[in-house]
Design a protein around this motif. Structure first.
Motif, PDB file in Angstrom:
ATOM      1  N   PHE A  43      52.043-100.283  45.552  1.00 49.54           N
ATOM      2  CA  PHE A  43      52.955 -99.686  44.578  1.00 49.54           C
ATOM      3  C   PHE A  43      52.170 -99.048  43.431  1.00 49.54           C
ATOM      4  O   PHE A  43      51.264 -99.672  42.877  1.00 49.54           O
ATOM      5  CB  PHE A  43      53.895-100.749  43.996  1.00 49.54           C
ATOM      6  N   TYR A  44      52.523 -97.838  43.109  1.00 48.40           N
ATOM      7  CA  TYR A  44      51.941 -97.162  41.943  1.00 48.40           C
ATOM      8  C   TYR A  44      53.084 -96.718  41.039  1.00 48.40           C
ATOM      9  O   TYR A  44      54.203 -96.508  41.500  1.00 48.40           O
ATOM     10  CB  TYR A  44      51.136 -95.932  42.354  1.00 48.40           C
ATOM     11  N   GLN A  45      52.738 -96.539  39.778  1.00 52.69           N
ATOM     12  CA  GLN A  45      53.735 -96.023  38.840  1.00 52.69           C
ATOM     13  C   GLN A  45      53.093 -94.881  38.065  1.00 52.69           C
ATOM     14  O   GLN A  45      51.990 -95.051  37.528  1.00 52.69           O
ATOM     15  CB  GLN A  45      54.159 -97.131  37.873  1.00 52.69           C
ATOM     16  N   GLY A  49      57.427 -86.574  31.896  1.00 56.56           N
ATOM     17  CA  GLY A  49      58.569 -86.269  31.037  1.00 56.56           C
ATOM     18  C   GLY A  49      59.534 -85.278  31.676  1.00 56.56           C
ATOM     19  O   GLY A  49      60.569 -84.958  31.110  1.00 56.56           O
ATOM     20  N   VAL A  52      64.570 -86.541  35.162  1.00 52.78           N
ATOM     21  CA  VAL A  52      65.807 -86.986  34.511  1.00 52.78           C
ATOM     22  C   VAL A  52      66.016 -88.471  34.814  1.00 52.78           C
ATOM     23  O   VAL A  52      66.244 -89.270  33.925  1.00 52.78           O
ATOM     24  CB  VAL A  52      67.009 -86.146  35.006  1.00 52.78           C
ATOM     25  N   ASP A  54      64.630 -91.919  37.303  1.00 49.26           N
ATOM     26  CA  ASP A  54      63.448 -92.410  38.010  1.00 49.26           C
ATOM     27  C   ASP A  54      63.469 -91.929  39.465  1.00 49.26           C
ATOM     28  O   ASP A  54      64.529 -91.824  40.077  1.00 49.26           O
ATOM     29  CB  ASP A  54      63.411 -93.936  37.982  1.00 49.26           C
ATOM     30  N   ARG A  56      61.566 -92.230  43.362  1.00 51.89           N
ATOM     31  CA  ARG A  56      60.660 -93.013  44.216  1.00 51.89           C
ATOM     32  C   ARG A  56      60.147 -92.143  45.363  1.00 51.89           C
ATOM     33  O   ARG A  56      60.932 -91.588  46.121  1.00 51.89           O
ATOM     34  CB  ARG A  56      61.368 -94.252  44.754  1.00 51.89           C
ATOM     35  N   GLY A 288      43.392 -85.332  34.146  1.00 56.36           N
ATOM     36  CA  GLY A 288      44.618 -85.714  33.433  1.00 56.36           C
ATOM     37  C   GLY A 288      45.848 -85.854  34.304  1.00 56.36           C
ATOM     38  O   GLY A 288      46.916 -86.180  33.808  1.00 56.36           O
ATOM     39  N   ASP A 315      56.416 -94.817  42.125  1.00 54.90           N
ATOM     40  CA  ASP A 315      57.591 -94.684  41.267  1.00 54.90           C
ATOM     41  C   ASP A 315      57.245 -93.747  40.120  1.00 54.90           C
ATOM     42  O   ASP A 315      56.307 -94.002  39.368  1.00 54.90           O
ATOM     43  CB  ASP A 315      58.013 -96.049  40.717  1.00 54.90           C
ATOM     44  N   ARG A 318      59.852 -91.748  33.397  1.00 60.70           N
ATOM     45  CA  ARG A 318      59.654 -90.803  32.287  1.00 60.70           C
ATOM     46  C   ARG A 318      58.439 -91.144  31.437  1.00 60.70           C
ATOM     47  O   ARG A 318      58.003 -90.339  30.634  1.00 60.70           O
ATOM     48  CB  ARG A 318      60.900 -90.774  31.390  1.00 60.70           C
ATOM     49  N   TYR A 319      57.908 -92.353  31.559  1.00 61.68           N
ATOM     50  CA  TYR A 319      56.806 -92.733  30.669  1.00 61.68           C
ATOM     51  C   TYR A 319      55.557 -93.064  31.469  1.00 61.68           C
ATOM     52  O   TYR A 319      55.652 -93.607  32.533  1.00 61.68           O
ATOM     53  CB  TYR A 319      57.206 -93.949  29.829  1.00 61.68           C
TER      54      TYR A 319
END
Lengths: 319, 452
Positions: A43-45, A49, A52, A54, A56, A288, A315, A318-319
């Protein structure tokens, strides 16, 4: 006396060798029976921005016609449970040695019933389709009939292949140096698929569409699929996309703790060790932006030690 | 569990060593340090059989150790926002690390990872959280506010089927989502303004004015709140919190106050004048009573001030120190100050009530003179336009607020898996191999010595 000493040293060497062989046998047995028969999930996150809701993403790479359960039942059922919004196949889903592509096409068809599926060719698909493994510049020139002045992605788009036709017939989007836009939960997403992933050939045969992908609709979430991660190792001009997914490396076949992969086709021995900073397995920050390199789902037919086949789940929040 | 495994295998080595020592004792007639040393240091050759046995022992240890180690995993959760260094959440409330493994977070992790055959309660039992660096609460030099926390998962029989590393990573990801939902993203005011479905046609016009004014003031208040937090923030659209608050103020003062409300008052427009006049008359009765009460309160305080003015205006000085330790004479508040303040407050109240009464009277007059009844197309249009404008403002405010929240909370929490120590495993394995080999060799050596 001399003979006794020699015999003693010989026994020690023999003993050490025997122990080494036993140790290797134990490791092989463990990997074969316990690890490589099943896949793990990684799993990665990542944050963006631009989304709208989340999102997957599930990445399948380097399956090499391997099956988890009858008709990949185990793989499909697990993917269904993970409820992806989009499924990315980053090449080598079929194997060059396989008699036909039915297994892969059937799997893709079932995946397309779960979520939108995007597919890029790996070297095993290009060998089957065009007879070339590397898709290097001279090979592409020969294939497309282009010269230095006329190279672009257009001749590639004009080509056809049985596998591509079959995949598109079951609802899979096959991308050859082109991008498509889709909307998921209010988020506009551009997906770019690389066919010419050789670092020299990429800019000659993909620059036109890739620049358009980057410059148009900058508010769209940009996802990039590429079988081999080499182009990212050779370009320092800026971020490639909001999320890039690649495979091919098989995690360096065998993985040693603290040292990483043992061997990688292009970068040779110990590609992640010491001064070598090659993209072999895991999540990297490339200028980046995140690059995820999957170790693939190829099973025990491919030499793998301490390197369990993996299904990548990313996943995007927005952050 | 790995410690237990290690202890178990060390016991095995100890048993082998004891058996070897007993054998030494038997062969030498008595157990002495000299006899043991002779057998330990005089091992003339490498014994393959013994080495294989030791290898087997170490291999069994490896299998057990790796098996149980794989059921344990740790991850470090780092807080990367400014307030974390003060032990606070992003919204200034006190940080609580136990939330990392709260049932809500664990439930989210289960859903995120589609983990099967496990409940939040069962999974929570296998999780622990602790600060990565612990200071001391008793020694000032060792005070430490941790911004890094170690989450450890140790499987039990109910959770042995789970991938330990995935569990801790999922907990980290779920905690981040939970944290942002709880402490960062709070756009309820704006969401309410955007999704507002108020039907103004069911209200009388002056009530609609109140409702619109309240709505825009809420957005304005939210903008002021964020402006206080970060006055310098400029969004990519060039908007600031102050500029949006000024736009809200403009809508409230000019559009609602000067245009809409003034038009209604000037023309006495109402959907149901008769009913509205009744309401205003009732309000006036109430205002009149309140006005008289405020006036009487004012008079009482005023009289008191006049009576005691001379006595109360004397200033009492109290010697005291300021925050920098400087001495000064502090002035106490005397009773007259309090009475004067109360008097002026009641005076203001009385004036306000009187203004309300006069406005209502004027409105009643206007409504009586007016022929307007039912819907007024011009006013309806104005209300609709203002309503849309407020929605647009709330949407702009949402964009800026989200951007601000993203800038503030970007990578606010990161999770990194901690790898198991490979060096530790190798050292343990090698140590067990050597110890077992030595013990077994001594045993064999002693046996041969006895035979010899």
């Amino acid at each position: 006396m001399q003979k006794n000493k020699k015999t003693g040293i010989g026994r020690i060497i023999f003993g050490v060798l025997l122990l080494g062989v036993l140790a290797l046998a134990a490791v092989f047995a463990y990997n074969h029976y316990a690890l490589n028969e099943n896949f793990k999930e990684t799993f990665y996150q990542v944050g963006s921005g631009k989304i709208v809701d989340d999102l997957r993403v599930i990445q399948i790479s380097d399956l090499h016609d391997n099956e988890y359960g009858e008709g990949n039942e185990k793989l499909l059922s697990r993917i269904g449970e993970l409820t992806p919004d989009i499924i990315m196949l980053t090449g080598d889903i079929v194997d060059r040695e396989s008699a036909d592509t039915q297994k892969a096409v059937a799997l893709c068809g079932k995946l397309a019933e779960i979520a939108p599926v995007y597919y890029v060719y790996g070297n095993h698909e290009t060998i089957r389709a065009f007879g070339y493994n590397d898709m290097s510049l001279p090979e592409l020139d020969q294939l497309t009939g282009c010269t230095e002045e006329t190279r672009s992605s257009e001749p590639l788009h004009a080509m056809t292949d049985d596998l591509k036709t079959a995949l598109e017939a079951v609802g899979v989007n096959v991308l050859w140096n082109e991008y498509e836009t889709l909307e998921i939960g209010g988020t506009q997403i551009d997906v770019y698929g690389v066919l010419t992933d050789d670092p020299f050939a990429f800019w000659e045969y993909a620059e036109d569409t890739y620049v358009e992908f980057c410059d148009e609709n900058r508010d769209h979430l940009k996802l990039m699929l590429c079988h081999r991660p080499y182009i990212y190792e050779t370009w320092y001009g800026g971020a490639w996309s909001d999320l890039t997914m690649a495979g091919h490396t098989h995690g360096g076949q065998a993985r040693i703790p603290y040292i990483g992969g043992v061997y990688e086709y292009r970068n040779g021995l110990l590609p992640e060790f010491g001064g070598n900073r090659c993209y072999v397995a895991g999540k990297y920050d490339v200028n980046g932006s995140p690059l995820v390199v999957s170790t693939g789902l190829a099973g025990d037919d491919w030499f793998r030690i301490n390197n369990q086949p993996e299904l990548v789940v990313i996943d995007v929040s927005r952050y | 569990m790995t410690t237990m495994i290690l202890l178990f295998f060390l016991c095995g080595v100890a048993l082998a060593a004891m058996m070897a020592l007993l054998r030494v004792r038997k062969s030498a007639g008595k157990l002495s340090w000299r006899a043991a040393r002779t057998n330990i240091f005089c091992m003339p050759k490498f014994r393959i059989g013994v080495a294989l046995l030791a290898f087997l022992y170490a291999a069994v240890f490896s299998v057990c150790y790796i098996h149980f180690e794989q059921q344990t995993a740790s991850a470090v959760i780092s807080l990367n926002y400014d307030e974390a260094y003060k032990g606070q959440n992003a919204n200034g409330t006190r940080y609580n690390m136990s939330e990392i493994i709260s049932e809500e977070v664990v439930q989210r992790a289960i859903e995120k990872g589609a983990l099967k055959n496990v409940t939040a309660k069962a999974l929570k039992e296998c999780l622990t959280v602790e600060p990565l660096v612990e200071g001391s609460a008793y020694i000032e030099e060792q005070y430490h506010i941790s911004t890094e926390f170690k989450v450890t998962f140790e499987a039990n029989k109910n959770t042995a089927h789970l991938d330990a590393e995935n569990v801790v990573m999922l907990i980290g990801h779920a905690y981040k989502d939970y944290y942002i939902d709880t402490y960062a993203d709070d756009f309820n005011v704006l969401v309410a303004a955007i999704d507002d479905q108020t039907d103004y046609t069911t209200m009388d016009y002056l009530d609609a004015v109140e409702a619109l004014s309240y709505k825009v003031q809420r957005v304005q208040g939210y903008m002021y709140e964020l402006a206080n937090e970060n006055p310098g923030f400029v969004s990519t659209t060039g908007e600031t919190f102050q500029s949006l608050a000024a736009k809200c103020d403009n809508v409230n003062t000019v559009q609602i106050g000067n245009n809409l409300k003034a038009y209604l008052l000037d023309n006495g427009v109402s959907r149901n004048p008769e009913k509205y006049i009744d309401r205003l008359s009732f309000d006036n009765n109430r205002y009149d009573f309140e006005h008289q009460r405020a006036k009487a309160s004012f008079d009482v305080r005023n009289q008191a001030v006049n009576m005691y003015a001379e006595e109360m205006t004397r200033i009492t000085l109290i010697p005291t120190w300021d925050t920098t330790g400087e001495f000064y004479m502090g002035r106490t508040k005397v009773g007259v100050d309090s009475l004067s303040l109360e008097a002026s407050e009641f005076s203001r109240l009385a004036a306000d009530y009187f203004e309300g009464i006069e406005t209502n009277r004027l409105l009643i007059e206007k409504m009586k003179q007016s022929t307007s009844e039912g819907s007024n197309a011009y006013v309806d249009q104005m209300i609709e336009r203002i309503g849309a404008e407020i929605k647009e403002l709330a949407q702009d405010a949402m964009i800026v607020s989200r951007e601000y929240s993203e800038a503030k909370m970007n990578r606010c929490i990161s999770t990194n898996a901690m790898e198991h120590s490979f060096a530790k495993y190798v050292i343990l394995c090698a140590a067990l191999f050597v110890m077992f080999y030595v013990a077994a060799s001594v045993f064999v050596q002693a046996k041969q010595t006895k035979k010899g």
